[in-house]
Design a protein around this motif. Structure first.
Motif, mmCIF file in Angstrom:
data_model
loop_
_atom_site.group_PDB
_atom_site.id
_atom_site.type_symbol
_atom_site.label_atom_id
_atom_site.label_comp_id
_atom_site.label_asym_id
_atom_site.label_seq_id
_atom_site.Cartn_x
_atom_site.Cartn_y
_atom_site.Cartn_z
ATOM 1 N N THR A 83 0.732 -1.224 -0.022
ATOM 2 C CA THR A 83 -0.120 -0.161 -0.072
ATOM 3 C C THR A 83 0.930 1.297 0.052
ATOM 4 O O THR A 83 0.607 2.381 -0.766
ATOM 5 N N GLN A 84 1.941 1.221 0.768
ATOM 6 C CA GLN A 84 2.919 2.462 0.574
ATOM 7 C C GLN A 84 3.611 2.722 -0.365
ATOM 8 O O GLN A 84 3.803 3.825 -0.973
ATOM 9 N N LEU A 85 3.908 1.589 -1.138
ATOM 10 C CA LEU A 85 4.660 1.799 -2.337
ATOM 11 C C LEU A 85 3.556 2.408 -3.357
ATOM 12 O O LEU A 85 3.898 3.032 -4.427
ATOM 13 N N LEU A 86 2.319 1.798 -3.445
ATOM 14 C CA LEU A 86 1.329 2.342 -4.382
ATOM 15 C C LEU A 86 0.969 3.577 -4.114
ATOM 16 O O LEU A 86 0.888 4.462 -4.985
ATOM 17 N N SER A 87 0.981 4.163 -2.789
ATOM 18 C CA SER A 87 0.760 5.360 -2.577
ATOM 19 C C SER A 87 1.958 6.312 -2.998
ATOM 20 O O SER A 87 1.599 7.441 -3.541
ATOM 21 N N LEU A 88 3.241 5.803 -2.908
ATOM 22 C CA LEU A 88 4.030 6.748 -3.620
ATOM 23 C C LEU A 88 4.142 6.849 -5.178
ATOM 24 O O LEU A 88 4.198 7.944 -5.348
ATOM 25 N N ILE A 89 3.595 6.048 -5.623
ATOM 26 C CA ILE A 89 3.311 6.057 -7.338
ATOM 27 C C ILE A 89 2.402 7.067 -7.516
ATOM 28 O O ILE A 89 2.413 7.915 -8.194
ATOM 29 N N GLN A 90 1.192 6.931 -6.604
ATOM 30 C CA GLN A 90 0.211 7.891 -6.719
ATOM 31 C C GLN A 90 0.739 9.299 -6.387
ATOM 32 O O GLN A 90 0.327 10.354 -7.121
ATOM 33 N N ALA A 91 1.554 9.684 -5.485
ATOM 34 C CA ALA A 91 2.037 11.092 -5.195
ATOM 35 C C ALA A 91 3.055 11.351 -6.399
ATOM 36 O O ALA A 91 2.942 12.766 -6.582
ATOM 37 N N ALA A 92 3.813 10.518 -6.859
ATOM 38 C CA ALA A 92 4.669 10.950 -7.984
ATOM 39 C C ALA A 92 4.037 11.284 -8.988
ATOM 40 O O ALA A 92 4.394 12.298 -9.924
ATOM 41 N N LEU A 93 2.937 10.536 -9.413
ATOM 42 C CA LEU A 93 1.936 11.018 -10.650
ATOM 43 C C LEU A 93 1.615 12.419 -10.511
ATOM 44 O O LEU A 93 1.539 13.212 -11.355
ATOM 45 N N LEU A 94 1.029 12.647 -9.281
ATOM 46 C CA LEU A 94 0.131 13.963 -8.833
ATOM 47 C C LEU A 94 1.460 15.066 -9.250
ATOM 48 O O LEU A 94 1.041 16.031 -9.715
ATOM 49 N N ALA A 95 2.710 14.718 -8.566
ATOM 50 C CA ALA A 95 3.906 15.877 -8.720
ATOM 51 C C ALA A 95 4.077 15.983 -10.079
ATOM 52 O O ALA A 95 3.979 17.245 -10.457
ATOM 53 N N PHE A 121 -7.044 -0.676 2.268
ATOM 54 C CA PHE A 121 -6.297 -1.725 2.650
ATOM 55 C C PHE A 121 -5.128 -1.103 3.806
ATOM 56 O O PHE A 121 -4.926 -1.911 4.865
ATOM 57 N N ASP A 122 -4.595 -0.185 3.679
ATOM 58 C CA ASP A 122 -3.609 0.547 4.345
ATOM 59 C C ASP A 122 -3.997 0.643 5.920
ATOM 60 O O ASP A 122 -3.635 0.371 6.865
ATOM 61 N N VAL A 123 -5.171 1.385 6.160
ATOM 62 C CA VAL A 123 -5.445 1.914 7.374
ATOM 63 C C VAL A 123 -5.828 0.827 8.276
ATOM 64 O O VAL A 123 -5.414 0.607 9.402
ATOM 65 N N PRO A 124 -6.832 -0.132 7.996
ATOM 66 C CA PRO A 124 -7.051 -1.322 8.953
ATOM 67 C C PRO A 124 -5.686 -2.001 9.242
ATOM 68 O O PRO A 124 -5.588 -2.592 10.386
ATOM 69 N N SER A 342 -8.307 -12.906 16.003
ATOM 70 C CA SER A 342 -8.813 -13.347 14.779
ATOM 71 C C SER A 342 -9.870 -12.726 13.986
ATOM 72 O O SER A 342 -9.817 -12.907 12.863
ATOM 73 N N MET A 343 -10.480 -11.824 14.724
ATOM 74 C CA MET A 343 -11.082 -10.799 14.015
ATOM 75 C C MET A 343 -10.879 -9.416 13.767
ATOM 76 O O MET A 343 -11.566 -8.702 13.153
ATOM 77 N N ARG A 344 -9.407 -9.123 14.256
ATOM 78 C CA ARG A 344 -9.173 -7.917 14.434
ATOM 79 C C ARG A 344 -8.848 -7.054 13.161
ATOM 80 O O ARG A 344 -9.501 -5.848 13.039
ATOM 81 N N GLY A 345 -8.561 -7.723 11.995
ATOM 82 C CA GLY A 345 -8.595 -6.977 10.814
ATOM 83 C C GLY A 345 -9.900 -6.838 10.236
ATOM 84 O O GLY A 345 -10.027 -5.692 9.771
ATOM 85 N N ARG A 346 -11.010 -7.719 10.436
ATOM 86 C CA ARG A 346 -12.292 -7.252 10.137
ATOM 87 C C ARG A 346 -13.040 -6.204 10.740
ATOM 88 O O ARG A 346 -13.566 -5.414 9.953
ATOM 89 N N VAL A 347 -12.753 -6.374 12.027
ATOM 90 C CA VAL A 347 -13.496 -5.345 12.877
ATOM 91 C C VAL A 347 -12.729 -3.759 12.671
ATOM 92 O O VAL A 347 -13.474 -2.975 12.395
ATOM 93 N N MET A 348 -11.410 -4.111 12.418
ATOM 94 C CA MET A 348 -10.793 -2.553 11.988
ATOM 95 C C MET A 348 -11.308 -2.130 10.625
ATOM 96 O O MET A 348 -11.102 -0.997 10.502
#
Length: 422
Positions: A83-95, A121-124, A342-348
């Motif tokens: 997710t961080q690599l994809l976000s980097l690509i998004q910021a680079a395109l915007l710049a 995907f990133d925040v939870p 076992s449910m942490r990812g889904r609840v988050m």
């Protein structure tokens, strides 16, 4: 007291995670402020600000609940690296588009939509991994609070830096700074030394896993009511941030520097509230603070109806910073203390959907209402809805406490029902 506030930082992994994520979020705030100012400068439209915010967050509403299934199945670190690599690509395109003077509103909308999908995907995953690094319940609670300290330090520093940098270097180079911050974040994730997790093969398919997570979250009144209150706040109150450029220019007659000042003041309020929560030794009693927070938010938004000045607006923004921080972090802490690992990812993921997925609908609605009835009445309406949410939660508080106690025991947050003190 200081040691109690910082106990999670004695964990090597969390030190690295805290630093990398902090720098990344500062870069994200710089990009967000630069982008909102650029959009308003190009379009002079409150509705367009709402639309950009809508496109950047609506993927959370649809994707976050399903993202939680993946997060519970796979390595959370690997999810975050991607997710961080994809976000980097998004910021680079915007710049690149901005610096080449090729940026159009269609590009902004498309790239905002892309980042929204990544964030689902990133925040939870970020919420879940920071808690799972910890060995004890006290450390877990402290990590949740320190996550909010990280976010609000960034919220304090990012807008202030953007207010200085935008007139000096322009929006494009602000976006490049965010590219650098994502690169640092990826390096910090790679440097973590995590225990090897063996993910057992799940007997159910992903739809069944999603349904199990939905039932677990929404059939338990305490979890459900936390998310309902947070949803009301997200829909009606949080869009105030989208309308801030309109308020600053139309009602205060000020510029981007004033907007940076107001956001920095709000960040100060949030930071102080986050430090207060980090200093707490237990999670019990946070349910009362959710009511106080919703009331504070409501009063702060209604206060914008009074005669406008920069300093009075600063006081209201400080109140909102305190209120939103307690609402968001208090909800996160209570949910994390109730949930099984076992449910942490889904609840988050449902938490992320409620916090960030419902928000864009509110942003779009707020942008439309501001163009029809004005920014002040739109903010006041959000305040009234926040107060209504506080009343709803308060009326169910006794039932909430009775039903929450066995959930805390089952999750391991409390050793027995005798430890429930409300």
């Amino acid at each position: 007291m200081l040691k109690n506030m910082l106990k999670a930082l004695y964990n090597r992994n969390y030190q690295i995670f805290f630093t990398g994520q902090g720098l990344s979020i500062i870069g994200t705030w710089i990009q967000n402020i630069a982008l909102s100012w650029l959009v308003y400068r190009l379009t002079d439209s409150a509705f367009m600000l709402g639309l950009v915010a809508f496109m950047g967050q609506i993927p959370n509403f649809f994707l976050a609940p399903f993202a939680g299934v993946w997060i519970d199945r796979w390595s959370k670190r690997n999810v975050l690296v991607v997710t961080q690599l994809l976000s980097l690509i998004q910021a680079a395109l915007l710049a690149w588009l901005t610096l080449e003077n090729r940026l159009e509103i269609a590009h902004v909308l498309s790239l905002s939509l892309l980042l929204g999908g990544i964030t689902a995907f990133d925040v939870p995953a970020r919420n879940a991994i920071s808690v799972e690094m910890m060995d004890t319940q006290d450390e877990r609670q402290n990590a949740i609070a320190l996550n909010s300290v990280t976010y609000n330090m960034a919220r304090l520093l990012g807008p202030a830096a953007a207010g200085v940098l935008i007139p000096v270097i322009g929006e494009g180079y602000c976006f490049l700074l965010n590219v650098a911050s994502y690169f640092i974040s990826v390096l910090s994730l790679v440097a973590l030394r995590l225990r090897v997790s063996h993910h057992e093969k799940q007997p159910d398919n992903m739809l069944q896993q999603f349904q199990a997570g939905y039932a677990y979250t929404f059939k338990q009144l305490p979890l459900r009511n936390i998310l309902i209150l947070l949803g009301i706040i997200s829909l009606t109150a949080m869009p105030y941030i989208v309308l801030l450029p309109v308020f600053v220019t139309q009602k205060l007659g000020a510029s981007v520097g004033a907007m940076g000042f107001l956001l920095a003041v709000s960040g100060c309020g949030s930071l102080l509230a986050a430090i207060g929560i980090a200093a707490r030794s237990g999670f019990q009693g946070l349910e009362k603070l959710l009511i106080v927070a919703a009331t504070t938010i409501g009063c702060g938004l209604i206060g914008f109806m009074l005669p406008a000045s920069l300093w009075f607006a600063g006081i209201l923004m400080f109140m909102l910073g305190v209120g939103f921080l307690i609402q968001v972090v208090g909800s996160n802490t209570l949910l994390q203390c109730m949930v099984d690992d076992s449910m942490r990812g889904r609840v988050m993921s449902f938490y992320t959907m409620t916090l960030m997925g419902i928000g864009p609908i509110g942003s779009l609605l707020a942008g439309f209402l501001a163009s029809q009835i004005g920014v002040i009445y739109t903010l006041a309406l959000g305040g009234v809805c926040s107060l209504a949410g506080a009343v709803f939660f308060a009326r169910n508080l006794d039932v909430f406490r009775r039903q929450a106690c066995p959930i805390y025991v089952k999750s391991g947050s409390l050793s027995s029902r005798d430890d429930c003190h409300f």
